[in-house]
Design a protein around this motif. Sequence first.
Motif, PDB file in Angstrom:
ATOM      1  N   UNK A   1      36.542  55.434  45.372  1.00 12.73           N
ATOM      2  CA  UNK A   1      35.196  55.002  45.019  1.00 12.73           C
ATOM      3  C   UNK A   1      35.285  53.628  44.356  1.00 12.73           C
ATOM      4  N   UNK A   2      34.307  52.764  44.594  1.00 14.88           N
ATOM      5  CA  UNK A   2      34.323  51.462  43.914  1.00 14.88           C
ATOM      6  C   UNK A   2      34.103  51.641  42.422  1.00 14.88           C
TER       7      UNK A   2
ATOM      8  N   UNK B   1      38.495  42.232  50.019  1.00 22.02           N
ATOM      9  CA  UNK B   1      39.010  43.590  50.143  1.00 22.02           C
ATOM     10  C   UNK B   1      39.914  43.812  48.926  1.00 22.02           C
ATOM     11  N   UNK B   2      39.579  44.758  48.042  1.00 18.20           N
ATOM     12  CA  UNK B   2      40.199  44.776  46.713  1.00 18.20           C
ATOM     13  C   UNK B   2      41.673  45.144  46.663  1.00 18.20           C
ATOM     14  N   UNK B   3      42.233  45.716  47.729  1.00 15.71           N
ATOM     15  CA  UNK B   3      43.633  46.126  47.632  1.00 15.71           C
ATOM     16  C   UNK B   3      44.186  46.418  49.015  1.00 15.71           C
ATOM     17  N   UNK B   4      45.437  46.028  49.233  1.00 14.43           N
ATOM     18  CA  UNK B   4      46.203  46.522  50.378  1.00 14.43           C
ATOM     19  C   UNK B   4      47.547  46.972  49.855  1.00 14.43           C
TER      20      UNK B   4
ATOM     21  N   UNK C   1      37.053  43.180  40.620  1.00 16.32           N
ATOM     22  CA  UNK C   1      36.613  44.204  41.543  1.00 16.32           C
ATOM     23  C   UNK C   1      37.694  45.269  41.558  1.00 16.32           C
ATOM     24  N   UNK C   2      37.467  46.371  42.240  1.00 12.55           N
ATOM     25  CA  UNK C   2      38.498  47.406  42.272  1.00 12.55           C
ATOM     26  C   UNK C   2      37.953  48.747  42.699  1.00 12.55           C
ATOM     27  N   UNK C   3      38.769  49.763  42.531  1.00  5.68           N
ATOM     28  CA  UNK C   3      38.427  51.114  42.958  1.00  5.68           C
ATOM     29  C   UNK C   3      39.218  52.119  42.145  1.00  5.68           C
ATOM     30  N   UNK C   4      38.753  53.366  42.153  1.00  6.04           N
ATOM     31  CA  UNK C   4      39.555  54.443  41.591  1.00  6.04           C
ATOM     32  C   UNK C   4      39.782  55.482  42.681  1.00  6.04           C
TER      33      UNK C   4
END
Length: 490
Positions: free
Chosen positions: A479-480, A38-41, A452-455
């Motif tokens: 979005x990924x 999971x790329x971020x909390x 990995x990540x998202x915007x």
Amino acid sequence: MIAKRTLVAASVCVALGASADAHAVSLSVDNTGQALIFPFYTVQSSSSNPFNTYLSVTNRSAEAKAIRVRFRENRAGREVASFNLFLSPNDVWTGAVIPLTDTAAPRLVSLDRSCTSPVLTASGTLAPGITFSNNFYAGAFNDNLGDGLERTREGWVEMIEMATLTGTSAAAVTQNSGGTPANCAALQGNATLAIAPPTGGLSGTLTLINVASGMDFTVDADALADLSKRSFYRPAVDAYPDLNALEIDPVSVVTDSGFVYRSLWNRGVDAVSAVLLRNELFAEFVLDAGTRSRTDVVVTLPTRQHYQSGNVYAAPFSGTVGWNSNACRVATGGLGTPLEMSYFNRDGSGIRTPGDFGVRPPPPFWICQGATVFEVTNDASGSPLGGTQVLGSPGRGPNGMFLVSPSFANGWMSLYTLDTPPLVSLSGSERTSLATGAVTAGSHQFFGLPMTGLHLRTFENGTLTCSAGACQGNYGGSFPLKYRRVIQLP
């Protein structure tokens, strides 16, 4: 007559299965697997409004699962909370990371009845859960990157299937008609479990929600398939396993640009890194004044902590180990990995910035954290000292800004790594052409970073007049990231 494409496909299958053991780590195309990233909390506040992070993991198989759940802080990927989760067939577990105060460590809470070890028990007036801690980067484990609880307030999550449950252990997690497992106590602590190798079938989702501002950002977890064909269950008090586990097969499979790369490695974590390794990432941005839009970009390096060697990072990472709250480009060679940026508006006009990012930060950008949040802006007068505008992240990139031209209110951007040492596979690796089925033996060089990540972008209308009175008109979407790979033969 058999079609030529059928013969080629068959030859590729034969080539990939030529090894007696064709098991290999891959990035799942259907987003289910044996491990989830999971790329971020976050529980940071944006405009004084705090975020909560909601997680779910689904067992899409007919087998019970034993899973290690681990939360890692953003600066160096140190563990801040972990537990074992036991899912019955077709089960779903949900939980939330919530802020307790603006400066305290967050707390994982869950009212889900799936079995866990330890039990997510109540503490005083708190809901059942676990409060995050600095145990693995303070005191005897001090890493000289700061020992404060602020490091626990954002990061990423990994979940690893250690084994399937069989026999009495599987029966213990089986739920009755009311949804309560038969005997969770039989799985907790140092209990001996009936287990078999992991088989996959896990998927996950994450939601960053800001109740006060009305923002909601969702993203799927990345799923890694075929990590291991061996069980590696450990009680929750054991720090083992993680993505550097010995049981993870040191073989990866990546398809790119018309070739299938089956790569052999010395360590399982290298196989995990290989399937996440990209040289370039792409994100969209919206900065329209009419909708008061803002954009943040999150870049996470989920395996970087396994490449620290003394005071430096080994390939494919670069730079020295360190931390500076104002900028990470403060030492010879830098404290991280340099990036360069190009960006385009919606009409296709573009700017490459090989040394000109405007007022700040000086080129190039550097990633010096395990999870970095960058704010995209076209306003050079904005203060670099506060948190990013969407997520309120103070642990952001150097001065926190991807500064684009003031005339670019919307478009997309490319960020590509500079001068990173390649991750090089062993000589027994093979590359197979999808067009011809031809097989080339030899090492593979993977360039870039395992990332990995998202915007995330927002649209704010503020308070609106609705039929029932005042209502809020704020919106958010996530979005990924998209990527490009560079894989070469030596």
